[in-house]
Design an enzyme around this catalytic site. Structure first.
Site, PDB file in Angstrom:
ATOM      1  N   ARG A 182     -28.443  27.345 -30.545  1.00 44.75           N
ATOM      2  CA  ARG A 182     -29.442  26.286 -30.375  1.00 44.75           C
ATOM      3  C   ARG A 182     -29.901  26.192 -28.918  1.00 44.75           C
ATOM      4  O   ARG A 182     -31.079  25.944 -28.644  1.00 44.75           O
ATOM      5  CB  ARG A 182     -28.869  24.949 -30.849  1.00 44.75           C
ATOM      6  CG  ARG A 182     -28.721  24.867 -32.358  1.00 44.75           C
ATOM      7  CD  ARG A 182     -27.919  23.634 -32.770  1.00 44.75           C
ATOM      8  NE  ARG A 182     -28.593  22.405 -32.384  1.00 44.75           N
ATOM      9  CZ  ARG A 182     -29.528  21.794 -33.105  1.00 44.75           C
ATOM     10  NH1 ARG A 182     -29.917  22.327 -34.264  1.00 44.75           N
ATOM     11  NH2 ARG A 182     -30.074  20.671 -32.699  1.00 44.75           N
ATOM     12  N   CYS A 215     -32.672  11.750 -38.246  1.00 48.11           N
ATOM     13  CA  CYS A 215     -33.778  12.054 -39.174  1.00 48.11           C
ATOM     14  C   CYS A 215     -33.279  11.943 -40.609  1.00 48.11           C
ATOM     15  O   CYS A 215     -33.506  12.815 -41.438  1.00 48.11           O
ATOM     16  CB  CYS A 215     -34.367  13.436 -38.896  1.00 48.11           C
ATOM     17  SG  CYS A 215     -33.160  14.782 -38.896  1.00 48.11           S
ATOM     18  N   ASP A 228     -26.273  20.825 -25.171  1.00 48.90           N
ATOM     19  CA  ASP A 228     -26.029  21.121 -26.581  1.00 48.90           C
ATOM     20  C   ASP A 228     -24.792  22.001 -26.660  1.00 48.90           C
ATOM     21  O   ASP A 228     -24.572  22.850 -25.798  1.00 48.90           O
ATOM     22  CB  ASP A 228     -27.222  21.816 -27.237  1.00 48.90           C
ATOM     23  CG  ASP A 228     -27.269  21.565 -28.738  1.00 48.90           C
ATOM     24  OD1 ASP A 228     -28.089  20.751 -29.173  1.00 48.90           O
ATOM     25  OD2 ASP A 228     -26.450  22.176 -29.458  1.00 48.90           O
TER      26      ASP A 228
END
Length: 477
Positions: free
Chosen positions: A309, A403, A304
């Site tokens: 994060r 998503c 990442d």
């Protein structure tokens, strides 16, 4: 404004004087800064504009579900006391959705489907080419499949070199003769502001125009669902919630709460214990934990680009896995990763995050100052998926997931990647047909029927999971 006057016991109206007119006049005073619309309202307006034409009569139901409480599931941690966890979750009335899917019979499937049995169980869907069955084990056939095939984009997809001046259309200087005097042409009628240009760009990037692409969608024998993946959810219509997970006797957290649809991309990868797996955009860690239930930590690489994060991902791994230190964790721009080292690659890209943006104003992608970042999403998603394909070994698989309900960020990205791969590289790929997953999990999720290159879980009030789009690509060479 007209005043009444009492005269001889009667009321008469008289015309007001100029001074009296001025008394009733007022000037509207504008605030120095009008209150802006909440960013969540801007997101909802955008979705009403671009999602309603796509999902039609289903959109009102999807819209309400997006703005309602999301339904969660419990992913059991196999490294904890999983038997105790399963017993506890079952006592709450939750069901193991993997077991539910395994019990879905083919006979029942054939009765509820409008397709013919041969079409449902074995026929491949070919997009843009003649109908043909693929055998992925026949490397000689797959290797030479398109060697003598030249890709011919349709003229409508190429940049136009001859733009005619008509009305408000602009003239393309590149299409003119070098000796042409531009002053001979009339100036344009309208000059667009930066805001208008951004709005037009937003409309263009939010629309998806399906095209025939030179790649086949192949159907293979559905893999066995992994029994090691234990994920519990309440039945449709049951809005019960799970208690917060806690440490058990192993000093590890017993289960992880997440949207059950997040498990589907991991199942689509068809993981085995010694597969070398790359999670290209790993944080915050839900899909990573699901992967660890099936693959040894020594064979998993997580990446990442965000420090914050990654910190969250490491914290999650610390509480759920006894050997989390064996996991190779990278902090790189995934678009710059091209090492062909992995047999399975998960590309869970940043996207609109539809649920978040309609409910929360904080860190909302529809904030006016983030419009350029939002417009760059499809290009960024395409680059990430291409990098994932380049990191995948020949014979391996890549699963792309989002998503969001946005067709441009779902099927649109797959279409753009396939076109770029065929035009600019020697890589051969095919798209895997995942309709078997929609059939197996139809008792848990509601699937959209009109995706071209993948599967999409739609939110609905009775099963408020998703949205979750996923598509599987196999690299041939």
């Amino acid at each position: 404004m007209f005043k009444s006057v009492l005269t001889c016991g009667r009321f008469h109206l008289r015309k007001p004087t100029l001074l009296e007119f001025k008394r009733f006049r007022f000037k509207k005073k504008w605030a120095t800064k009008l209150k802006e619309k909440p960013h969540s309202s801007l997101a909802l307006e955008h979705f009403d504009t671009f999602y309603k034409p796509v999902y039609g009569e289903a959109w009102p139901s999807i819209r309400v579900a997006l703005m309602s409480q999301q339904k969660y599931s419990a992913l059991v941690n196999n490294y904890s006391d999983w038997e105790e966890s399963c017993s506890r979750l079952e006592s709450l009335g939750a069901k193991n959705i993997i077991q539910t899917a395994q019990h879905t019979s083919v006979n029942k499937l054939l009765k509820t489907s409008k397709q013919e049995p041969d079409e449902l169980l074995g026929a491949g869907r070919n997009v843009g080419l003649e109908s043909e069955h693929w055998n992925l084990q026949d490397h000689a056939a797959t290797k030479t499949k398109f060697d003598n095939t030249s890709f011919q984009p349709s003229k409508s997809n190429l940049p136009s070199k001859e733009l005619k001046h008509s009305g408000n259309d602009l003239i393309d200087p590149l299409s003119l003769n070098p000796d042409t005097n531009l002053s001979e042409f009339m100036p344009v009628d309208k000059v667009y502001s930066e805001k208008e240009i951004l709005k037009m760009a937003e409309v263009e990037l939010s629309m998806f125009e399906p095209r025939d692409i030179q790649v086949s969608t192949v159907t293979s024998i559905p893999p066995t669902l992994p029994e090691e993946l234990r994920i519990y959810a309440f039945n449709k219509g049951d809005v019960s919630t799970f208690p917060a997970p806690k440490l058990d006797s192993t000093n590890l957290v017993s289960y992880y709460l997440l949207d059950a649809a997040s498990i589907l991309p991991v199942i689509a990868l068809d993981l085995h214990p010694h597969d070398s797996v790359l999670d290209l955009c790993a944080a915050p860690g839900g899909k990573t934990l699901a992967t660890l239930q099936l693959v040894s930590a020594d064979y998993l690489t997580c990446n990442d680009v965000s420090t914050a994060r990654l910190r969250r991902l490491k914290e999650v791994l610390k509480w759920y896995h006894p050997h989390y230190s064996n996991i190779d964790i990278l902090q790189r721009d995934a678009r710059q990763m091209h090492e062909c080292l992995y047999s399975k690659v998960l590309v869970d890209v940043p996207c609109n995050t539809d649920r978040h943006v309609v409910l929360e104003d904080e860190n909302n992608l529809f904030k006016p100052s983030r419009v350029n970042e939002r417009l760059e999403l499809p290009r960024r998603q395409k680059d990430l998926l291409i990098a994932g394909i380049q990191c995948c070994k020949p014979g391996g698989s890549v699963v792309y997931s989002t998503c969001t309900l946005s067709p441009a960020q779902n099927d649109g990205v797959i279409q753009a990647v396939v076109e770029e791969i065929w035009q600019q590289s020697s890589i051969d790929i095919v798209i895997q047909d995942l309709s078997w997953m929609a059939s197996k999990f139809r008792n848990t999720f509601k699937f959209h029927r009109n995706c071209r290159h993948g599967q999409l879980v739609l939110p609905c009030l009775t099963a408020n999971f998703g949205p979750m789009y996923f598509s599987k690509i196999t690299r041939i060479k």
